[in-house]
Design a protein around this motif. Structure first.
Motif, PDB file in Angstrom:
ATOM      1  N   PRO A  65      -1.053 -14.737  35.273  1.00 58.73           N
ATOM      2  CA  PRO A  65      -0.644 -15.224  36.596  1.00 58.73           C
ATOM      3  C   PRO A  65       0.653 -14.627  37.108  1.00 58.73           C
ATOM      4  O   PRO A  65       0.847 -14.529  38.312  1.00 58.73           O
ATOM      5  N   ALA A  66       1.586 -14.237  36.221  1.00 60.85           N
ATOM      6  CA  ALA A  66       2.895 -13.801  36.697  1.00 60.85           C
ATOM      7  C   ALA A  66       2.860 -12.331  37.107  1.00 60.85           C
ATOM      8  O   ALA A  66       3.491 -11.471  36.491  1.00 60.85           O
ATOM      9  N   GLN A  67       2.137 -12.039  38.188  1.00 57.54           N
ATOM     10  CA  GLN A  67       2.039 -10.670  38.672  1.00 57.54           C
ATOM     11  C   GLN A  67       2.510 -10.592  40.127  1.00 57.54           C
ATOM     12  O   GLN A  67       2.488 -11.577  40.872  1.00 57.54           O
ATOM     13  N   ASP A  68       2.963  -9.383  40.490  1.00 58.14           N
ATOM     14  CA  ASP A  68       3.301  -9.101  41.890  1.00 58.14           C
ATOM     15  C   ASP A  68       2.127  -8.328  42.494  1.00 58.14           C
ATOM     16  O   ASP A  68       1.840  -7.199  42.069  1.00 58.14           O
ATOM     17  N   CYS A  69       1.472  -8.925  43.516  1.00 62.75           N
ATOM     18  CA  CYS A  69       0.253  -8.317  44.061  1.00 62.75           C
ATOM     19  C   CYS A  69       0.129  -8.594  45.561  1.00 62.75           C
ATOM     20  O   CYS A  69       0.788  -9.494  46.105  1.00 62.75           O
ATOM     21  N   ILE A  70      -0.732  -7.806  46.169  1.00 61.10           N
ATOM     22  CA  ILE A  70      -1.186  -8.069  47.538  1.00 61.10           C
ATOM     23  C   ILE A  70      -2.694  -8.240  47.480  1.00 61.10           C
ATOM     24  O   ILE A  70      -3.415  -7.346  47.031  1.00 61.10           O
ATOM     25  N   GLU A 117      -7.034 -10.315  56.374  1.00 60.93           N
ATOM     26  CA  GLU A 117      -6.027 -11.307  55.950  1.00 60.93           C
ATOM     27  C   GLU A 117      -5.469 -10.889  54.596  1.00 60.93           C
ATOM     28  O   GLU A 117      -6.227 -10.667  53.660  1.00 60.93           O
ATOM     29  N   PHE A 118      -4.153 -10.758  54.564  1.00 59.33           N
ATOM     30  CA  PHE A 118      -3.483 -10.309  53.347  1.00 59.33           C
ATOM     31  C   PHE A 118      -2.577 -11.441  52.817  1.00 59.33           C
ATOM     32  O   PHE A 118      -1.874 -12.101  53.583  1.00 59.33           O
ATOM     33  N   GLU A 119      -2.587 -11.586  51.486  1.00 64.49           N
ATOM     34  CA  GLU A 119      -1.749 -12.610  50.837  1.00 64.49           C
ATOM     35  C   GLU A 119      -0.850 -11.926  49.812  1.00 64.49           C
ATOM     36  O   GLU A 119      -1.320 -11.156  48.972  1.00 64.49           O
ATOM     37  N   THR A 120       0.468 -12.187  49.906  1.00 61.56           N
ATOM     38  CA  THR A 120       1.404 -11.572  48.957  1.00 61.56           C
ATOM     39  C   THR A 120       1.751 -12.581  47.864  1.00 61.56           C
ATOM     40  O   THR A 120       2.040 -13.750  48.142  1.00 61.56           O
ATOM     41  N   LEU A 121       1.731 -12.066  46.622  1.00 54.21           N
ATOM     42  CA  LEU A 121       2.042 -12.906  45.453  1.00 54.21           C
ATOM     43  C   LEU A 121       3.259 -12.343  44.719  1.00 54.21           C
ATOM     44  O   LEU A 121       3.348 -11.136  44.479  1.00 54.21           O
ATOM     45  N   GLY A 124       2.765 -14.422  40.672  1.00 56.67           N
ATOM     46  CA  GLY A 124       1.539 -15.187  40.778  1.00 56.67           C
ATOM     47  C   GLY A 124       1.540 -16.262  41.845  1.00 56.67           C
ATOM     48  O   GLY A 124       0.524 -16.925  42.058  1.00 56.67           O
ATOM     49  N   SER A 125       2.689 -16.446  42.523  1.00 59.77           N
ATOM     50  CA  SER A 125       2.779 -17.488  43.560  1.00 59.77           C
ATOM     51  C   SER A 125       2.766 -16.847  44.941  1.00 59.77           C
ATOM     52  O   SER A 125       3.371 -15.778  45.162  1.00 59.77           O
ATOM     53  N   THR A 126       2.088 -17.508  45.887  1.00 54.71           N
ATOM     54  CA  THR A 126       1.987 -16.981  47.254  1.00 54.71           C
ATOM     55  C   THR A 126       3.332 -17.070  47.950  1.00 54.71           C
ATOM     56  O   THR A 126       3.980 -18.118  47.963  1.00 54.71           O
ATOM     57  N   VAL A 127       3.744 -15.944  48.537  1.00 58.29           N
ATOM     58  CA  VAL A 127       5.000 -15.912  49.290  1.00 58.29           C
ATOM     59  C   VAL A 127       4.717 -15.833  50.790  1.00 58.29           C
ATOM     60  O   VAL A 127       5.295 -16.559  51.588  1.00 58.29           O
ATOM     61  N   SER A 152      16.433 -14.168  39.339  1.00 57.88           N
ATOM     62  CA  SER A 152      15.859 -15.018  38.287  1.00 57.88           C
ATOM     63  C   SER A 152      14.427 -15.408  38.603  1.00 57.88           C
ATOM     64  O   SER A 152      14.001 -16.550  38.377  1.00 57.88           O
ATOM     65  N   GLY A 153      13.680 -14.442  39.186  1.00 58.65           N
ATOM     66  CA  GLY A 153      12.277 -14.674  39.473  1.00 58.65           C
ATOM     67  C   GLY A 153      11.994 -15.441  40.747  1.00 58.65           C
ATOM     68  O   GLY A 153      10.841 -15.684  41.099  1.00 58.65           O
ATOM     69  N   VAL A 154      13.028 -15.825  41.488  1.00 56.22           N
ATOM     70  CA  VAL A 154      12.859 -16.587  42.734  1.00 56.22           C
ATOM     71  C   VAL A 154      13.091 -15.655  43.921  1.00 56.22           C
ATOM     72  O   VAL A 154      14.079 -14.904  43.948  1.00 56.22           O
ATOM     73  N   VAL A 155      12.182 -15.719  44.917  1.00 57.60           N
ATOM     74  CA  VAL A 155      12.267 -14.860  46.106  1.00 57.60           C
ATOM     75  C   VAL A 155      13.040 -15.577  47.209  1.00 57.60           C
ATOM     76  O   VAL A 155      12.843 -16.772  47.461  1.00 57.60           O
ATOM     77  N   HIS A 156      13.926 -14.837  47.838  1.00 58.65           N
ATOM     78  CA  HIS A 156      14.670 -15.357  48.983  1.00 58.65           C
ATOM     79  C   HIS A 156      14.436 -14.406  50.155  1.00 58.65           C
ATOM     80  O   HIS A 156      14.580 -13.189  50.013  1.00 58.65           O
TER      81      HIS A 156
END
Length: 772
Positions: A65-70, A117-121, A124-127, A152-156
């Motif tokens: 789950p911990a991946q960066d994807c579109i 429709e594109f979803e950014t992860l 593994g979490s939707t941003v 620290s893994g959190v997106v701002h």
């Protein structure tokens, strides 16, 4: 550095694009993509359930789950067109108006679909979700903003602020997606007004050192350690000295020293004692010592302050706990060392050279009276809500760990059960500028008191609370161990120079609740004398003052005994002190005849007697003159019928205690087969008028004389033997016992015969004394 732009487009055809079918890895190192703050140089393109997926760290895996994807929309075919352009058209820049930074290249990706429709992860979490819609295959141009900051893994998102003012923490992702973090340094502290200040605190309590960064180090031996040093405090080293108390296998902070390179050191000791070098200082409130150290005292303890450059070091010590406060300009990173400042240092690195015995470890029997579960619950009161204000600023975990580790091994005496709670509360108070006291009722802990202020203990002692609730000097465990192992209160009796003394250990008396001033010998006027430095209590008697000494004798010993006991200070038939009866004695060993044989022609015989520790010397010498000046030696020719004087004298005895009694003397041939008695039962042989005994049993010497003879059945030299004993002169006479005989002489008169063996004296007509 490139600033790429990723266009997710729904285009029918893309000029110059490279087409990828199925799962493919695309190298984009010529135009790296920063995906929400993290840069990538590869694209992993795949089709999952007829859906386009582009990942940056690996192919998409639903079990990872911990991946960066579109995640793209459904597609008609498993193919996509991707192109990289080193120039960006104004038309493309206008597609994403929220991005304000400069771009040098772009990556364009296209595929065939009416619903885009594109979803950014991220991890593994939707941003974000981007929806680009075209109808009937109409080509559109659209763009989505995937810029941002990551920490620290959190997106701002750009233009956001994730500040926490209560801990002076600010995390800003600015409009150009640059992350700016503002926080206090590792030694800084956040005040209520969100301002960082440099004032870390190091707490040293019991065996525990809780450093500036809240790291915990435990000291197991009894050595000295560097607590604080470094180039930022050049010329100053703060040293902690650890010693054992009631147990040999646990050490406690015993004193603190501020070592100054070019000035006298400042020592902070138990009892509020402050020394400059070796000189005890008088502190009246506050004073500045000659070395520039500002020392102050109050009801809680003593504080020594030293300023070096822009930094100030404040050392507080209450006899049990030390707290070192280091202050300076905020934002600086001072160079510091020692147990307080360096979490990665070791005890070996910080141990000061000195007595190697301090490193010896002991293993005492566990204290079965300690309930560790109960002590753990008590220590966990540091998590109570009454400390909530402190928790924000200082994690209590190391204090709890130190508390539990100590109280599960060492009895909760001398205020130790409250010591770590007090230390944490004081640490907190120094930071918030307010007193933290609401916890005391729950923990049943009184406010800090000057438990040992002014009480000076010797080196083998420490200040502690007595069973009566007062303070006293108790024995350190290593010092006390041999006494307690032998169930004794002091050292063996010292018998010397005709005196006897017994020394009791003052700190052992303190532990037993015995007041030494109530103790005395058989004579109540003979009391113990305490040494002001080592607190040893000595009781003694001698021949001038026997203090009620009792004398006992058996076949081989002459014993002088006395008893240390306590005054009957009780009232109303009660007492609060244990019964004390400590017997001690000295004794003389009676002389043994077998060791007193000498030849007339030989040198004098001298024998040393050791009786416990009472020693004396007995000497036998023979002379040829009545003044005892012409001694008989190996060269002296003694003639038959020549008068010989034999002197028996002692050295090392006290005539107030004993007298020397010659019981018997006799002469033998060298073979020992023939014997002739000269003295028997302390008196001269009655039928040999040449034998005369003088001073027998009167003092520390006596002598006798006789005329030389030889055995008719033996030739050669003869040997003289004497048997003596020591007689106690206390309340008795030691002259040989005499008897009275009454009778008549030719029926003319009555007379009394009193054998005296020492002289002949006519006392009255018809009455005389003669040798027996």
């Amino acid at each position: 550095m490139l600033h790429p732009l990723l266009f997710l487009s729904a285009l029918i055809g893309l000029a110059g694009a490279e087409q990828f079918n199925g799962s493919s890895v695309v190298n984009i190192s010529d135009c790296p993509i920063t995906f929400y703050g993290k840069q990538y140089e590869e694209l992993y393109v795949s089709y999952e359930n007829e859906t386009l997926v582009v990942c940056f760290d690996d192919y998409y895996n639903v079990f990872q789950p911990a991946q960066d994807c579109i995640l793209g929309p459904p597609v008609d075919t498993e193919s996509a067109n991707i192109s990289i352009s080193q120039t960006i058209s104004n038309e493309n820049l206008g597609l994403v108006t929220t991005m304000l930074n400069d771009f040098e290249c772009d990556i364009q990706m296209s595929e065939y679909s009416d619903v885009n429709e594109f979803e950014t992860l991220v991890n593994g979490s939707t941003v974000d979700t981007f929806n680009f819609t075209s109808g009937n295959g109409t080509a559109i141009r659209a763009g989505g903003d995937i810029s941002g900051c990551r920490h620290s893994g959190v997106v701002h998102k750009p233009g956001t602020n994730a500040s926490e003012p209560e801990i002076c923490y600010s995390q800003i992702c600015n409009d150009t997606a640059v992350l700016i973090i503002t926080e206090c340094g590792p030694l800084d502290y956040c005040q209520d007004n969100s301002i960082c200040i440099l004032n870390p605190i190091c707490t040293v309590s019991g065996p525990a050192v809780i450093g500036f960064q809240n790291h915990l180090i435990s000291v197991e031996d009894r050595c000295a350690y560097t607590l604080l040093s470094g180039s930022s405090v050049s010329g100053l080293t703060v040293v902690g000295y650890f010693r054992e108390r009631r147990r040999r296998d646990m050490s406690f902070l015993d004193s603190v020293t501020l070592q100054l390179d070019r000035d006298d050191d400042v020592h902070l000791e138990q009892g509020g004692i402050v020394k400059l070098g070796n000189t005890t200082q008088t502190i009246n409130g506050s004073t500045v010592l000659s070395n520039g150290v500002d020392v102050s005292e109050d009801q809680t303890g003593v504080t020594a302050v030293k300023t070096i450059g822009s930094y100030t070091i404040s050392v507080f010590f209450d006899g049990n706990t030390a707290q070192i406060l280091f202050t300076g300009p905020p934002g600086e990173d001072p160079t510091l060392g020692g147990l307080c400042a360096n979490p990665s240092t070791t005890l070996n690195n910080e141990r000061l050279p000195g007595d190697s015995n301090c490193e010896v470890l002991y293993n005492d029997t566990a204290d079965s009276s300690i309930n560790c579960t109960e002590m753990t619950e008590h220590c966990n009161l540091l998590n109570d809500t009454s400390f909530t204000t402190c928790h924000i600023r200082n994690d209590p975990a190391p204090y709890i760990d130190a508390c539990v580790d100590t109280l599960c091994k060492y009895p909760a005496v001398d205020g130790l059960d409250c010591q770590f709670l007090d230390a944490y509360a004081r640490d907190c108070s120094l930071h918030i500028n307010d007193t933290v006291d609401s916890w005391r009722s729950t923990a049943v802990c009184s406010p800090p008191q000057p438990l040992c202020q002014g009480r000076i203990c010797s080196d083998h002692e420490f200040c502690a609370e007595t069973i009566g609730g007062e303070v006293g000097c108790f024995c350190r465990a290593i010092f006390a161990f041999p006494y307690k192992s032998n169930d004794t209160m002091g050292d063996p009796t010292v018998c010397e120079e005709n005196s006897a003394s017994l020394t009791l250990i003052g700190c052992l008396l303190e532990e037993r609740g015995i007041n030494y001033t109530t103790l005395h010998l058989n004579d109540q006027n003979c009391t113990g004398q305490m040494d002001e430095e080592d607190h040893m209590v000595t009781f003694s008697f001698n021949s001038n003052d026997t203090c009620g000494t009792e004398v006992m004798s058996n076949n081989s010993l002459l014993i002088y005994m006395n008893t240390i006991t306590a005054l009957n200070s009780s009232s109303d038939n009660i007492t609060r002190q244990d019964r004390v009866d400590i017997d001690f004695s000295c004794f003389y060993t009676q002389p043994d005849v077998k060791n007193m044989t000498f030849r007339i022609k030989e040198s004098p015989v001298i024998e040393q007697f050791t009786s416990g520790t009472w020693n004396y010397t007995l000497t036998m010498k023979a002379y040829t003159d009545a003044r005892h000046t012409e001694a008989v030696d190996s060269n002296t020719e003694v003639q038959l019928n020549q008068k010989i004087w034999v002197v028996l004298e002692t050295d090392g005895l006290d005539d107030g205690l004993v007298a020397v009694v010659t019981d018997s003397c006799w002469v033998t041939n060298q073979a020992g087969s023939l014997r002739y008695n000269l003295i028997k039962d302390g008196c001269a042989k009655s039928d040999d008028e040449t034998v005369n005994v003088v001073g027998n049993g009167v003092g520390l010497s006596n002598f006798f004389s006789f005329n030389m003879f030889k055995f008719t059945r033996s030739s050669g030299d003869v040997d003289l033997h004497c048997k003596l004993h020591l007689c106690a002169t206390l309340n008795q006479t030691c002259t040989p016992v005499v008897s009275t005989v009454t009778g008549t002489t030719n029926g003319l008169s009555t007379f009394t015969v009193i054998p005296d063996c020492c002289s002949v004296l006519i006392q009255s007509p018809g009455e005389f004394i003669l040798r027996s």
